[in-house]
Design an enzyme around this catalytic site. Structure first.
Site, PDB file in Angstrom:
ATOM      1  N   HIS A 131       0.682  -1.153   0.175  1.00 14.60           N
ATOM      2  CA  HIS A 131      -0.131   0.057  -0.009  1.00 14.60           C
ATOM      3  C   HIS A 131       0.778   1.184  -0.135  1.00 14.60           C
ATOM      4  CE1 HIS A 131      -3.608  -2.383   0.749  1.00 14.60           C
ATOM      5  NE2 HIS A 131      -3.149  -3.006   1.693  1.00 14.60           N
ATOM      6  N   ASP A 134      -1.523   8.680  -1.456  1.00  9.16           N
ATOM      7  CA  ASP A 134      -1.400   9.765  -2.498  1.00  9.16           C
ATOM      8  C   ASP A 134      -2.323  10.930  -1.928  1.00  9.16           C
ATOM      9  OD1 ASP A 134      -1.818  11.605  -4.490  1.00  9.16           O
ATOM     10  OD2 ASP A 134      -2.292  10.181  -6.168  1.00  9.16           O
ATOM     11  N   HIS A 136      -3.881  14.703  -2.472  1.00  8.77           N
ATOM     12  CA  HIS A 136      -4.059  15.457  -3.442  1.00  8.77           C
ATOM     13  C   HIS A 136      -3.797  16.906  -3.108  1.00  8.77           C
ATOM     14  CE1 HIS A 136      -7.154  13.118  -6.320  1.00  8.77           C
ATOM     15  NE2 HIS A 136      -6.009  12.461  -5.793  1.00  8.77           N
ATOM     16  N   HIS A 171      -5.810   9.124  -1.202  1.00  9.41           N
ATOM     17  CA  HIS A 171      -6.016   7.810  -1.513  1.00  9.41           C
ATOM     18  C   HIS A 171      -4.876   6.658  -1.724  1.00  9.41           C
ATOM     19  CE1 HIS A 171      -5.218   8.174  -5.672  1.00  9.41           C
ATOM     20  NE2 HIS A 171      -5.719   9.323  -5.511  1.00  9.41           N
ATOM     21  N   CYS A 172      -5.001   5.387  -1.560  1.00 15.50           N
ATOM     22  CA  CYS A 172      -4.032   4.643  -1.784  1.00 15.50           C
ATOM     23  C   CYS A 172      -3.780   4.427  -3.456  1.00 15.50           C
ATOM     24  CB  CYS A 172      -4.275   3.122  -1.171  1.00 15.50           C
ATOM     25  SG  CYS A 172      -2.892   1.994  -1.202  1.00 15.50           S
ATOM     26  N   HIS A 181      -7.562  -0.612  -5.045  1.00 15.11           N
ATOM     27  CA  HIS A 181      -7.574  -0.190  -3.983  1.00 15.11           C
ATOM     28  C   HIS A 181      -8.552   0.914  -3.477  1.00 15.11           C
ATOM     29  CE1 HIS A 181      -3.643  -2.159  -2.616  1.00 15.11           C
ATOM     30  NE2 HIS A 181      -3.958  -2.522  -3.721  1.00 15.11           N
ATOM     31  N   MET A 186     -10.174   2.378  -0.131  1.00 12.70           N
ATOM     32  CA  MET A 186      -9.108   3.044   0.568  1.00 12.70           C
ATOM     33  C   MET A 186      -8.710   4.577   0.139  1.00 12.70           C
ATOM     34  SD  MET A 186      -5.358   1.013   0.826  1.00 12.70           S
ATOM     35  CE  MET A 186      -4.430   1.337   2.267  1.00 12.70           C
ATOM     36  N   HIS A 291     -27.335  16.527  -2.204  1.00 15.04           N
ATOM     37  CA  HIS A 291     -28.408  17.411  -2.245  1.00 15.04           C
ATOM     38  C   HIS A 291     -29.025  17.203  -0.510  1.00 15.04           C
ATOM     39  CE1 HIS A 291     -32.316  19.222  -3.003  1.00 15.04           C
ATOM     40  NE2 HIS A 291     -32.972  18.261  -2.301  1.00 15.04           N
ATOM     41  N   GLU A 315     -28.924  24.390  -4.423  1.00 11.98           N
ATOM     42  CA  GLU A 315     -29.887  23.226  -4.169  1.00 11.98           C
ATOM     43  C   GLU A 315     -29.477  21.568  -4.271  1.00 11.98           C
ATOM     44  OE1 GLU A 315     -32.782  22.454  -7.218  1.00 11.98           O
ATOM     45  OE2 GLU A 315     -31.932  23.882  -8.371  1.00 11.98           O
ATOM     46  N   THR A 316     -28.325  21.838  -5.218  1.00 14.50           N
ATOM     47  CA  THR A 316     -27.372  20.382  -5.333  1.00 14.50           C
ATOM     48  C   THR A 316     -26.235  21.076  -5.879  1.00 14.50           C
ATOM     49  OG1 THR A 316     -29.641  19.233  -6.259  1.00 14.50           O
ATOM     50  CG2 THR A 316     -27.207  18.529  -6.863  1.00 14.50           C
ATOM     51  N   HIS A 342     -28.106  13.053  -5.420  1.00 12.15           N
ATOM     52  CA  HIS A 342     -29.161  13.357  -6.315  1.00 12.15           C
ATOM     53  C   HIS A 342     -29.202  12.760  -7.736  1.00 12.15           C
ATOM     54  CE1 HIS A 342     -32.919  15.143  -7.192  1.00 12.15           C
ATOM     55  NE2 HIS A 342     -33.104  15.588  -5.777  1.00 12.15           N
TER      56      HIS A 342
END
Length: 376
Positions: A131, A134, A136, A171-172, A181, A186, A291, A315-316, A342
């Protein structure tokens, strides 16, 4: 250990053959490792204060200040990778999940812009697979992925400076096996707050009373010839069948926080009328559109980056795959609020739904029944 190495090689080979991106990812890892050289003039961080933070299971978030106190710090986190069997719906469907600290999503980390994140990543020898992580939010070396590849029985320590303010996915991303993964659970999120705290983009402070973290997860569980979900003795045994389902791009489950109903009923998130709530929502693999039924996003950073002025009264909102977003809302009425993706098929049929249970007094001015339903 020999058995592990053979298993890992076969899985890496299968993943590399799967498509053109496999060799490119492998080459990127190799190149990143080649380019990492000893730093001749390391930055002196000895004067910075160190703060050790204990992470908590989502949807909750560890204690933190919304405004930075003092100069930048080194914030220490520790996460242990757990490969574990999880039940993901009320039908008893099993998944051999891969997790950071045992939860799907992994715990949310909070720091302030220009702080240093120092993560100890532990892969216990009882695990089967390799494993890494990463971020971001990080800059360089595949987000830390090239510097944190840990086999069972190993650990790594990564430090990076949090230069960008916002909420971000982590994330992996091991060579050749990234989608497996990520879609096995993960992934998680980190929030890098501006040092002055959140604002509306025009100087008005936005201070939340509560924060919740919702991690949306797509799962791909193989079925047998009779259409029943299959069960496996180990995560490695499930690989080939799971890869076939993944290639259809059709999830069997789309859930919040690891399982159907994980945030509904007794597990509902709570608030009171008048409370200001920040909802952080991540999806590491697919697009989503959160939403709040009966409410709104008063302030929304749909792609999660706090230097951008928030959208108002949404709203969304749309969160692209591989992104975390944030929405700030002041609850104005009591009751049960459904918080959903939604795409309503994904919400009602596949599981992407949560509840907020809100207490307080009802305001007839906002909504009232003039005539109750009657037969005629």
């Amino acid at each position: 250990m020999t058995q592990f190495n053979l298993t890992r090689r076969s899985m890496l080979a299968g993943a590399a053959i799967a498509g053109a991106i496999g060799p490119l990812v492998q080459a990127s890892f190799a190149r990143a490792n080649e380019e990492v050289a000893p730093i001749t003039t390391p930055t002196d961080l000895s004067a910075l204060k160190r703060v050790k933070v204990d992470l908590v299971k989502p949807p909750f978030v560890h204690a933190h200040t919304q405004k930075a106190v003092g100069p930048p710090k080194i914030v220490e986190f520790t996460m242990t990778i757990q490969e574990k069997k999880m039940v993901i719906d009320d039908q008893g469907t099993e998944l051999h999940a891969m997790t950071f600290d045992g939860s799907v999503p992994g715990p949310m980390m909070v720091v302030h812009q220009d702080d240093y994140v120092e993560l100890t990543l532990i892969n216990p020898e009882t695990n089967e697979l390799q494993h890494n992580i990463d971020f971001h939010s990080a800059t360089g070396a595949l987000g830390g992925g090239a510097l944190t590849i840990v086999n069972p029985g190993e650990k790594a320590v990564l430090r990076f400076k949090a230069t960008k303010a916002g909420v971000f996915v982590y994330h992996c991303a091991p060579p050749g096996m990234v989608p497996w993964h990520v879609t096995s659970g993960m992934n998680g999120a980190i929030m890098v707050l501006p040092r002055e705290g959140l604002t509306d983009g025009h100087g008005k402070e936005l201070v939340y009373d509560k924060i919740y973290y919702v991690g949306e997860q797509d799962f791909y569980v193989p079925r047998d010839e009779a259409g029943n979900f299959k069960k496996y003795d180990s995560v490695g045994e499930s690989y080939a069948d799971t890869l076939e389902v993944m290639r259809t791009l059709t999830p069997t489950h789309i859930v919040f926080n690891g399982a159907v109903g994980a945030l509904t009923g007794e597990n509902a998130m709570t608030a009171a009328v008048g409370e200001k709530v920040l909802i952080v929502h991540s999806q590491a693999n697919r697009d989503t559109r959160p939403h709040l039924i009966g409410g709104h996003g008063d302030y929304v950073w749909a792609t999660g980056k706090f230097r951008n002025p928030p959208d108002l009264d949404q709203e969304t909102w749309f969160i692209p795959g591989g992104t975390a977003g944030a929405a700030f809302y002041t609850f104005e009425q009591p009751g049960i609020y459904a918080y959903v993706n939604h795409n309503l098929i994904e919400a009602f049929e596949l599981g992407a739904a949560a509840h907020f249970k809100v207490t307080g007094d009802w305001n007839d001015d906002l909504m009232t029944a003039i005539v109750s339903p009657t037969g005629s």
